[in-house]
Design a protein around this motif. Structure first.
Motif, PDB file in Angstrom:
ATOM      1  N   HIS A 186       0.836  -1.195   0.000  1.00 53.84           N
ATOM      2  CA  HIS A 186       0.000   0.000   0.000  1.00 53.84           C
ATOM      3  C   HIS A 186       0.880   1.257   0.000  1.00 53.84           C
ATOM      4  O   HIS A 186       2.044   1.210   0.415  1.00 53.84           O
ATOM      5  N   HIS A 187       0.310   2.377  -0.437  1.00 50.65           N
ATOM      6  CA  HIS A 187       1.045   3.644  -0.432  1.00 50.65           C
ATOM      7  C   HIS A 187       0.513   4.507   0.712  1.00 50.65           C
ATOM      8  O   HIS A 187      -0.691   4.736   0.821  1.00 50.65           O
ATOM      9  N   VAL A 188       1.432   4.983   1.545  1.00 53.53           N
ATOM     10  CA  VAL A 188       1.070   5.772   2.714  1.00 53.53           C
ATOM     11  C   VAL A 188       1.476   7.231   2.503  1.00 53.53           C
ATOM     12  O   VAL A 188       2.623   7.517   2.143  1.00 53.53           O
ATOM     13  N   TYR A 189       0.527   8.114   2.718  1.00 51.84           N
ATOM     14  CA  TYR A 189       0.772   9.553   2.656  1.00 51.84           C
ATOM     15  C   TYR A 189       0.755  10.074   4.089  1.00 51.84           C
ATOM     16  O   TYR A 189      -0.304  10.120   4.731  1.00 51.84           O
ATOM     17  N   ILE A 190       1.932  10.406   4.601  1.00 54.52           N
ATOM     18  CA  ILE A 190       2.049  10.853   5.985  1.00 54.52           C
ATOM     19  C   ILE A 190       1.898  12.368   6.043  1.00 54.52           C
ATOM     20  O   ILE A 190       2.695  13.103   5.449  1.00 54.52           O
ATOM     21  N   LEU A 191       0.874  12.830   6.740  1.00 53.94           N
ATOM     22  CA  LEU A 191       0.661  14.261   6.915  1.00 53.94           C
ATOM     23  C   LEU A 191       1.546  14.743   8.053  1.00 53.94           C
ATOM     24  O   LEU A 191       1.454  14.240   9.175  1.00 53.94           O
ATOM     25  N   THR A 192       2.399  15.714   7.768  1.00 53.62           N
ATOM     26  CA  THR A 192       3.407  16.154   8.733  1.00 53.62           C
ATOM     27  C   THR A 192       3.506  17.672   8.739  1.00 53.62           C
ATOM     28  O   THR A 192       3.253  18.333   7.724  1.00 53.62           O
ATOM     29  N   ARG A 193       3.884  18.226   9.879  1.00 49.54           N
ATOM     30  CA  ARG A 193       4.056  19.669   9.991  1.00 49.54           C
ATOM     31  C   ARG A 193       5.299  20.150   9.254  1.00 49.54           C
ATOM     32  O   ARG A 193       5.404  21.326   8.913  1.00 49.54           O
ATOM     33  N   ASN A 194       6.263  19.266   9.044  1.00 49.12           N
ATOM     34  CA  ASN A 194       7.501  19.669   8.390  1.00 49.12           C
ATOM     35  C   ASN A 194       7.966  18.562   7.446  1.00 49.12           C
ATOM     36  O   ASN A 194       8.608  17.605   7.856  1.00 49.12           O
ATOM     37  N   SER A 195       7.632  18.720   6.185  1.00 44.79           N
ATOM     38  CA  SER A 195       8.010  17.707   5.193  1.00 44.79           C
ATOM     39  C   SER A 195       9.384  17.980   4.595  1.00 44.79           C
ATOM     40  O   SER A 195       9.957  17.111   3.933  1.00 44.79           O
ATOM     41  N   LYS A 196       9.942  19.158   4.847  1.00 44.77           N
ATOM     42  CA  LYS A 196      11.207  19.539   4.214  1.00 44.77           C
ATOM     43  C   LYS A 196      12.380  18.693   4.697  1.00 44.77           C
ATOM     44  O   LYS A 196      13.331  18.462   3.959  1.00 44.77           O
ATOM     45  N   ASN A 197      12.334  18.274   5.972  1.00 46.24           N
ATOM     46  CA  ASN A 197      13.450  17.470   6.494  1.00 46.24           C
ATOM     47  C   ASN A 197      13.169  15.979   6.440  1.00 46.24           C
ATOM     48  O   ASN A 197      13.824  15.188   7.102  1.00 46.24           O
ATOM     49  N   LYS A 198      12.157  15.580   5.656  1.00 46.66           N
ATOM     50  CA  LYS A 198      11.805  14.167   5.532  1.00 46.66           C
ATOM     51  C   LYS A 198      11.922  13.739   4.081  1.00 46.66           C
ATOM     52  O   LYS A 198      11.473  14.438   3.181  1.00 46.66           O
ATOM     53  N   GLN A 199      12.524  12.594   3.871  1.00 47.47           N
ATOM     54  CA  GLN A 199      12.780  12.078   2.526  1.00 47.47           C
ATOM     55  C   GLN A 199      11.707  11.061   2.149  1.00 47.47           C
ATOM     56  O   GLN A 199      11.467  10.109   2.880  1.00 47.47           O
ATOM     57  N   ASN A 200      11.045  11.301   1.016  1.00 44.39           N
ATOM     58  CA  ASN A 200      10.091  10.312   0.522  1.00 44.39           C
ATOM     59  C   ASN A 200      10.802   8.997   0.236  1.00 44.39           C
ATOM     60  O   ASN A 200      11.962   8.972  -0.164  1.00 44.39           O
ATOM     61  N   LYS A 201      10.086   7.895   0.483  1.00 49.67           N
ATOM     62  CA  LYS A 201      10.639   6.574   0.245  1.00 49.67           C
ATOM     63  C   LYS A 201       9.678   5.796  -0.639  1.00 49.67           C
ATOM     64  O   LYS A 201       8.605   6.298  -1.004  1.00 49.67           O
ATOM     65  N   GLU A 202      10.063   4.576  -0.960  1.00 53.79           N
ATOM     66  CA  GLU A 202       9.160   3.747  -1.744  1.00 53.79           C
ATOM     67  C   GLU A 202       7.867   3.524  -0.970  1.00 53.79           C
ATOM     68  O   GLU A 202       7.874   3.065   0.177  1.00 53.79           O
ATOM     69  N   ASN A 203       6.767   3.903  -1.587  1.00 49.46           N
ATOM     70  CA  ASN A 203       5.429   3.759  -1.004  1.00 49.46           C
ATOM     71  C   ASN A 203       5.175   4.683   0.188  1.00 49.46           C
ATOM     72  O   ASN A 203       4.191   4.494   0.907  1.00 49.46           O
ATOM     73  N   ILE A 204       6.042   5.681   0.426  1.00 50.31           N
ATOM     74  CA  ILE A 204       5.808   6.666   1.492  1.00 50.31           C
ATOM     75  C   ILE A 204       6.017   8.065   0.926  1.00 50.31           C
ATOM     76  O   ILE A 204       7.081   8.370   0.389  1.00 50.31           O
TER      77      ILE A 204
END
Length: 300
Positions: A25-43
């Motif tokens: 499944h593909h997960v879309y994580i809602l976060t206050r700060n996406s700039k310091n987070k790296q997208n990954k496979e299925n995330i």
């Protein structure tokens, strides 16, 4: 499926995300700060809860939203902390409803976190999903307001589940490592009267019950995310001590716990015996229905 998760980096959110992505499944994580987070496979990380953020513009058609957002409750409840605990849950849930309203294609289901604190406290009552609240305290008030905000999803024809979490057991986070600490130093023992009920649940069952609720259309309304076999504190402590090969002997009197933790001591000194009737009726099968098996799995 495409599933949006708030609180996706917390204990439950991280475990849920790992389970979902492992199963394709593909997960879309809602976060206050996406700039310091790296997208990954299925995330994929999506910014939210900022004045200019519009997560609905960065989300595909969703099968489900799982709302786990909220400030931790395991810190001393000052006036400011209580406001943060309440507001973080209410504000996040209101934003989830706003996003749902803005989405052209609505998700099939909203799984909204809550807690067994909804029922209040009792040493004698047995609570099921049909039970109403007993008395009034801070956590109960928060849970009622939290669920009320989530119930607005039903106005859009969305199946809504209120996941009332019990005491979640994990070996790395949450309550269990804190409970183990005094036993590690040979100072563990009964807390308060020892008769208070701990409606516990293994983290694996928490994740699998959420996924079960997503996948089964018959799941709706409140569900108690707890083991079918709650334990009184004195027995919980004895079983934990046995698993750790430590004595269970040094009591922590109620007045000492209250002096140390203040109002938050209600989490330790009081409790409720909660039975997950709905999941059992719907056919959910627990991986760890008994505490001994849960502790063996977590502490091996």
């Amino acid at each position: 499926m495409n599933i949006a998760v708030t609180g996706g980096t917390g204990m439950v959110g991280s475990a849920l995300t790992g389970y979902l992505t492992k199963n394709g499944h593909h997960v879309y994580i809602l976060t206050r700060n996406s700039k310091n987070k790296q997208n990954k496979e299925n995330i994929t990380f999506v910014e939210w809860l900022h004045e200019k953020s519009a997560p609905e513009n960065h989300l595909p058609p969703l099968d489900a939203i799982v709302n786990l957002a909220g400030a931790p409750i395991s810190s001393r409840w000052t006036k400011a902390q209580k406001k943060l605990i309440r507001d973080s849950r209410i504000d996040a849930t209101r934003e989830v409803i706003r996003i749902i309203q803005a989405l052209k294609i609505k998700p099939n289901v909203l799984i909204n976190a809550s807690a067994v604190g909804y029922y209040g406290i009792s040493k004698t009552e047995v609570f099921t999903e049909e039970s109403g609240p007993e008395g009034l305290n801070f956590l109960q008030d928060v849970c009622e307001k939290w669920e009320y905000e989530a119930s607005k999803a039903e106005e859009f024809g969305i199946r809504t589940v209120y996941a009332r979490f019990g005491l979640i057991l994990d070996d790395k986070a949450g309550a269990l490592p804190k409970m183990m600490l005094p036993y590690s130093f040979f100072t563990g023992g009964p807390v308060g009267s020892g008769n208070q009920w701990y409606s516990w649940v293994h983290l694996k069952d928490v994740v699998e019950m959420i996924v079960f609720a997503i996948e089964h259309n018959k799941a709706s309304g409140p569900i108690n995310v707890t083991s079918p076999h709650p334990e009184q504190m004195k027995h919980f402590g004895q079983k934990l001590a046995k698993r750790m090969n430590r004595p269970h002997w040094l009591p922590a009197p109620s007045f000492a716990v209250k002096s140390l933790l203040g109002e938050m001591s209600i989490l330790i000194l009081e409790g409720q015996k909660v039975i997950p009737e709905q999941p059992l009726t719907w056919g959910y099968s627990f991986s760890f229905p008994y505490l001994e098996d849960a502790l063996e799995d977590l502490l091996t």
